[in-house]
Every structure is written in C-alpha cells, then in structure tokens.
Design an enzyme around this catalytic site. Structure first.
Site, mmCIF file in Angstrom:
data_model
loop_
_atom_site.group_PDB
_atom_site.id
_atom_site.type_symbol
_atom_site.label_atom_id
_atom_site.label_comp_id
_atom_site.label_asym_id
_atom_site.label_seq_id
_atom_site.Cartn_x
_atom_site.Cartn_y
_atom_site.Cartn_z
ATOM 1 N N ASP A 479 1.533 -0.920 0.784
ATOM 2 C CA ASP A 479 2.164 -2.238 0.912
ATOM 3 C C ASP A 479 1.510 -3.252 -0.031
ATOM 4 O OD1 ASP A 479 3.884 -4.133 1.958
ATOM 5 O OD2 ASP A 479 3.443 -3.635 4.037
ATOM 6 N N ASP A 549 12.387 -5.641 4.573
ATOM 7 C CA ASP A 549 11.942 -5.889 5.941
ATOM 8 C C ASP A 549 13.112 -6.284 6.822
ATOM 9 O OD1 ASP A 549 9.328 -5.192 5.784
ATOM 10 O OD2 ASP A 549 8.548 -7.217 5.518
HETATM 11 C C1 GLA Z 1 5.166 -5.638 5.369
HETATM 12 C C2 GLA Z 1 6.018 -4.392 5.411
HETATM 13 C C3 GLA Z 1 6.340 -4.051 6.848
HETATM 14 C C4 GLA Z 1 5.067 -3.859 7.615
HETATM 15 C C5 GLA Z 1 4.209 -5.107 7.501
HETATM 16 C C6 GLA Z 1 2.849 -4.881 8.115
HETATM 17 O O1 GLA Z 1 5.888 -6.760 5.742
HETATM 18 O O2 GLA Z 1 7.172 -4.533 4.658
HETATM 19 O O3 GLA Z 1 7.147 -2.899 6.912
HETATM 20 O O4 GLA Z 1 4.393 -2.751 7.114
HETATM 21 O O5 GLA Z 1 4.004 -5.490 6.163
HETATM 22 O O6 GLA Z 1 2.049 -5.988 8.040
#
Ligand code: GLA
Length: 731
Positions: A479, A549
């Site tokens: 990430d 997301d």
């Molecule tokens: C990002 C990712 C999510 C999750 C969060 C965790 O937003 O896109 O899928 O993993 O971080 O903090």
C-alpha cells in the site's frame, strides 16, 4: 522484419501488427516524423513532411539558410527545445553556457533482434524471436549529449514502445531539464482527447473532449501516478467508438510524476509529448553517465477504443506483468479490512478463515493493523514487527492455523511510510523525506520515507524479508496512502534536489525488484488508497492492483470500466463487500456485488461470520462461478458494450475466450426505469458459431447475437444485474 531502413531515402518504417510508423533523417540530420497509422507498404514517404511555413517568423536551421525548412512547422520525432521549434519539446538540456537551447543530429543507428531493456526501470519484455529493437543515436555537438532513441516492436501487437537513453559524452556536466519518453506529431488535430481522471474512491473516470488550439496537459506532480490522473491518454478520431474509428493510445510505464502534453497549432497539426513531468525535475549528468527515461507504449487501433484496449490488455498481461502468477488464475481471497478495520485479533481472523474455508475461499489476507502498536492510523508505520497483543505467539502460529484450514495467507504492508509515532522515526528521523529546513507536511498522520536512500531501501528489504521468510506467506498487499510533499532529499546537494522525485521512484523499483526476486512465489498486489498508483509500471512488480477503496458495485462499474481502457481484467482487483456500502451507503444485492467483482481478480472484503445462511449459499455459488469463468475473464478478450459514462441507466461488458467458444456477458442497471426497453448487441463472437445462452436455453448464432442482440427488456430494481454465460454448441 518489422523494422526497415530504406538506405537511399534514409527512411525508417516500423510495422507493428496492423500499424506502421515512419520517420526519416532530414536535410541536416534532424529526425523527421512521417507517418503513424494503419499498416502501409512504402518507404518513399518523404513527401508526407510538412512543406508549410509561417514566413520569416519560423527560423531556419543554421546549416542552410533554406526558408522552405523550419523546425517550427516540420513534423519531428523527438523535438528539442529552443532552436526554432516553439511547440512543446521532448528534450531540453542546459549546458555549461547556461542555455537550454538544444540541438540533435543523427549519427548512426542499429536494428537488432529482441526487445531492449531499461536499466532500473520496468519495461515491456519479449523473447529474442518475438521482437525487434531500433536504436537511433543522435547527438548534440555542443554539450556532448548522446541520445539513444529506442524503439521496440513486438510484431504480433499493434504497439510500439519507446524510450530514450541520454549519455554525457562531453567534457563537462550538463543538466537535463526535460527528457520525454516519446513524442508524436500528427498532420491533423481532428481528434478527441480521451484520458482518465479521478480522486480517492473514484479513480479512472473517462473524460473525452475534442482537441482545440491550445496546450493541454494530463499530469501528476504528486510523486505517484495518482488517483487524479492516470499516465495514459488517447487521441481518437472524432467518430471513433468502441468498435470502429482510429485510436492512438499513449501509456507511460511509470509510477511517479508524469506529463502527457498535447499541443495544436495554427497549422491544425497536433503534437503529443509524454514522459517524466518536467516540473520539479532536473537531472545533472556528469561526463560518462547515463540517464534513462521511462518507457512509453504507443498503440494504434482501427477498431476504436475497444481494439486499443485489447492490445494493451494482451501486451501488459503477457509482456509486462511477470512472475509465476501473471497468467495463473488468482486465488479467491477474503480481506479483513472492511470486516474489522484495526479491531482484530487472532480469534477474529481465525473465525473469518474458518468460514472462508467452508465456503471455498482460498486465501485470508490480514490487512492494516497487525504490527507495532497500530490500533488506528496514527502510529507504527515503519515498525514491521508483529503486535503480539493482537496476535499472541506471533505470525507463524496464526499462518499455520490458517494453512491448516486449507487457506493461503496474505499480509498488508505500507513500506514507503513512517509514522512520527514509531520506533523507526525515533531511531531515524533523518529517513523522512523532507526539504532541509522545512517541516514535513503530514498526510493520514504519516510521513513518507526517502526511498532514494540506499539505507532506507536496505532496511525495508531486511525487515520485509524477515516477515516473509518467518511464516508461509503467499501474498503481499503493497500500500501507499499519501502523496509526496517537501520532496527534496537531504542526501543530495542543493543543486541536485530536483532529482528527488525520480530517484524516489527508482528506489521504489529497486526495492520491489529485490523483494519480488527473493520471493518469486509470493503474489504481490499493488495498492495506493485503492487505485492511486494503478499504472503499468506497478504491474511489472504486481500482476494485480487494488482498484479502488470504493467497493460499491455501482461506483465500481464506472471505475472498472474506465480502468479497462488500458489495464487487463486480470489486474483489476475487485471484492464483494458488505451493505450498506461503507463508502456510499448504497445497498445493492449480493448477486450484483458478485457479478461486478467477477470482472476482475475476485475476492471478498466483509465479515463472513456475519453473513446469513442464504448469503453463504450465494458465496458458494459465486465461488463456483469464479472457478468456471475466471479463465475466460482473465485470459479472454474484453469488450465494453454500454458505457456508464454515457448511459445513466445501464452498463454492460463481456469477455470472449480466445477461440470464441465461450463468452460471459455482464449487464448492470445502476438506475432503473419503468418498462425498461433494453436490447444488448454483443461483440467479439464468431458470427458463424452457435451459442447456447445458459440463462434462457436459447441457441443463437454469433451474427444474431451481435446484430439483433439479446432482448433484456423487463422490469429491474435499481442496481440489479444479469450475468449471461454463452457456450458454443456444435451442430
Ligand atoms: C488503504 C487501502 C485499503 C486498506 C487501508 C488500510 O486505504 O486501499 O484497502 O488497506 O489502506 O489502512
């Protein structure tokens, strides 16, 4: 041979699939562009050069006082700054004399088998007998800059790759102020510009608008390719649609600051220049050193945007993604993020894993919150050590228990970040990316690590390797949850600090290369607050990327539809999540959530233990469907049928197997109407083959399905969807 050189006329012609691309060496050694479009068979193409000029205000090169030739109007291959061409330049080099007026003259070229590679940068690759490389050496006599213009042709694809390698063969350093990866001059501006814009939880929305007499830039200055713009643009003929018309795609294999500029001039011509964003960029090259630009991938299609996308899908799936997972069917995973957020422990994870195993799900992914003291997003990034309060006994026993249930285990990292409240920050505040003398801006309560530093890369390699080798980990979600700011590495001298953004990206690639080589069996999934770094370069390291997301199925229709302009379905990670949806509050049926997620690398992102018995039966059905359809979706040809950007009531797409014996059609009604008349013409089928529509039992030939279409008229609820599987029946 797909690369020809006509020695007499000094014309290069590159034949790539259904396209040809031609340029020549001009009167004083400038490289002049001649043609890009559908395949042609001549090399006597000099007549295509522009003979127009704008009179005395168009300078003529010093070698010959010839008013008939000016760089101001000529079509060029790699236009330079400040020597008579006033349009957007590809190259600007500031020499010892302080001027960025740049000149390039042809010196030599080579044509060889195989595809060039780029030092430290991801690029399309091919076997020796699948590709050819043209390397044209240009030079600037004053600065001693040698520029290798690289062209790669994979004959099976209507695609041409380009990059430039600059070498300082002079006596003094010079500064590269701009070095594009590619430029193309078109003799017409009669195009629409198509590109992808967006935001967090709303990535890759399609924008299409006619070119006008101006300079337009699709770009990022965020240190990442970004949610806001994707490193992609297409120039398409005004009448181009999904199946017909011309489309020229331009995609950059790069994850950092990029710019795709188009300029239309008074002569109604268009120029496209793409590469590293010149804003906040400058690179000092000492004698003997090399600088390599990222790769640009140009695709030509005379089958509209659909043809362009299918070329990108195949090329990127087979010749950019790497590793053992690239063409394998991906495991169905369940990710605990939307199920638990930070609030989990071994017990909760095992409860989800147990249900997952019962339902046929193949992998548990433990998301953010397993390390340091991370119980919310205010701490611990950098401290990649298991939080034993949550996971008693550590990672290994948990992974063993999950494996014992028959599931693989995956884990989340955000390696490029550092929380001010972390042991890492307390030990190494100097590793934070920040312009000396400034305070670093903070985003999601975190700072960014200076990835250009070798010690930072080494630390991350060691600590991540430790976790990956300490337990049986099959998957990593990588990430990246904020953009760069104050991006000036303290390690560089002040005059070189504009190298930071690019050095950051090179550092990231170097670390990813080391880790993916050290752990070849691990499936890497890219992520950046969803799809904030969904770019071709990341696909080189991770064959799938968390698309957004926003897990709402209706929003996902738009996001995945836009993403599909460039990126193959196998790369588009998509999950079924809970309702009301956590991002939009919308309630859609379990079926629709499954049908939409089925268009990519499929998984779940909810608390399986909270599902009803009926929903669990639906999970089992979806798991079976995925096993049946995934080969078709991941390896098949993708056809967009109805765009949610053009029709607020309907959205449809389909996948067709390579041998056209099978197809999967998805039809979604984001917003219904009473008495909904809905015929859906299919695409990509064999007109002569007969297909069984498994939803109705009707057998129809491909030509009927593609011309008369399916009759899907009936009443729908908002958000309802239909999945139709077609299978060839032999007479
Ligand atoms: C990002 C990712 C999510 C999750 C969060 C965790 O937003 O896109 O899928 O993993 O971080 O903090």
């Amino acid at each position: 041979m797909s690369i020809l050189f006509d020695t007499e006329r000094k014309v290069f012609r590159l034949d790539a699939g259904s396209s040809s691309y031609a340029f020549c060496v001009g009167p004083w050694g400038q490289l002049l562009h001649l043609y890009y479009g559908a395949r042609i068979s001549d090399t006597d193409l000099g007549y295509l050069q522009s003979a127009l000029n704008t009179g005395s205000f168009s300078p003529n090169p010093p070698e010959g006082d010839d008013s008939a030739f000016s760089l101001d109007t000529a079509f060029q291959e790699y236009p330079v700054n400040g020597t008579g061409d006033y349009r957007v330049a590809a190259l600007a080099i500031r020499g010892e004399n302080g001027s960025s007026a740049t000149t390039l003259r042809y010196r030599s070229h080579t044509i060889r088998r195989g595809k060039y590679a780029l030092d430290g940068l991801p690029a399309v690759y091919a076997a020796e007998d699948e590709a050819e490389t043209l390397d044209v050496l240009m030079e600037d006599p004053l600065t001693g800059a040698e520029v290798h213009l690289l062209y790669g042709v994979l004959d099976r694809y209507s695609a041409i790759t380009r990059a430039a390698v600059i070498r300082n063969s002079g006596q003094s350093p010079f500064v590269i102020e701009k070095a594009a990866s590619a430029a193309v001059d078109f003799p017409t501006m009669d195009f629409d510009l198509v590109h992808l814009y967006g935001q967090w939880a709303g990535e890759r929305q399609i924008c299409r608008a006619p070119l006008t007499h101006d300079i337009r830039t699709v770009a990022s200055k965020r240190g990442a390719s970004s949610h806001a713009h994707n490193p992609f643009a297409a120039l398409v003929s005004r009448n181009a649609g999904e199946t017909s018309g011309e489309a020229y795609g331009a995609s950059l294999v790069y994850s950092g600051n990029f710019a795709i500029e188009t300029e239309c001039d008074s002569l109604e011509t268009a120029r496209l220049v793409m590469g590293i964003n010149p804003i906040d960029f400058a690179w000092t090259l000492n004698p003997g050193e090399l600088f390599t630009t990222p790769e640009a991938v140009l695709v030509y299609s005379d089958e509209g945007l659909g043809g362009m996308s299918r070329t990108y899908h195949k090329l990127y799936r087979s010749h950019l993604c790497r590793g053992e997972w690239k063409e394998k069917i991906r495991p169905i995973l369940v990710n605990n993020w939307e199920a638990t957020y930070f609030d989990f422990n071994e017990e909760k994870l095992l409860a989800i894993a147990k249900d997952a195993a019962d339902l046929g799900i193949e992998m548990l992914v433990m998301d953010d919150g397993w390390f340091g003291k991370r119980n919310d997003d205010r701490s611990s990034l950098g401290d990649w050590f298991v939080n034993e309060e949550k996971l008693k006994g550590g990672l290994k026993p948990l992974v063993e228990k999950v494996n014992a249930l028959g599931l693989k285990f995956g884990i989340w990292f955000e390696p490029e970040m550092i929380s001010p409240d972390s042991n890492l920050y307390r030990a190494h505040p100097e590793w934070t990316l920040c312009a000396p003398g400034r305070e670093p801006s903070i985003g999601r309560h975190q700072y960014v690590l200076d990835m250009s530093r070798k010690d930072v890369q080494d630390y991350l390699f060691d600590v991540i390797s430790g976790v990956l080798s300490g337990a049986n980990i099959a998957y990593v979600k990588w990430d990246f949850n904020r953009n760069l700011s104050e991006a000036a590495s303290a390690e560089l001298p002040p005059e070189r600090r504009k190298e930071t953004f690019h050095r950051y990206v090179l550092g990231l690639y170097s670390l990813l290369e080391r880790l993916t080589s050290a752990f070849p069996h691990v499936l890497f999934e890219g992520c950046s607050g969803g799809g904030g770094r969904f770019d071709p370069a990341m696909l080189y390291y991770s064959p799938q990327i968390w698309t957004s997301d926003d897990t709402d199925a209706i929003e996902r229709c738009r996001i995945q539809y836009g993403t599909s302009l460039v990126y193959p379905p196998s790369s588009i990670s998509a999950h079924v999540s809970a309702v009301p949806n956590h991002q939009t509050g919308r309630v859609t049926s379990f079926e629709t959530r499954g049908n939409v997620a089925m268009a990519g690398a499929f998984g779940y992102e909810l608390d399986l233990t909270k599902l009803t018995a009926e929903e669990k039966e639906l999970v089992k059905k979806q798991v079976a469907q995925y096993h049946a359809y995934a080969p078709l979706v991941q390896d098949g040809d993708f056809y967009r049928l109805i765009s949610p950007f053009e029709d607020e009531n309907r959205c449809a797409w389909m996948s067709v197997s390579a041998d056209k014996s099978e197809a999967l059609v998805t039809f979604v009604v984001p917003r219904t109407r009473v008495n909904f008349n809905s015929y859906l013409r299919l695409a990509g089928l064999d007109p002569r083959k007969k297909y069984l529509d498994e939803s109705t039992g009707r057998v129809l030939s491909g030509d009927t399905l593609m011309n008369a279409g399916l009759n899907l008229s009936r009443s729908y609820r908002d958000g309802e969807s239909v999945l139709i599987h077609l299978k060839e029946v032999k007479a």
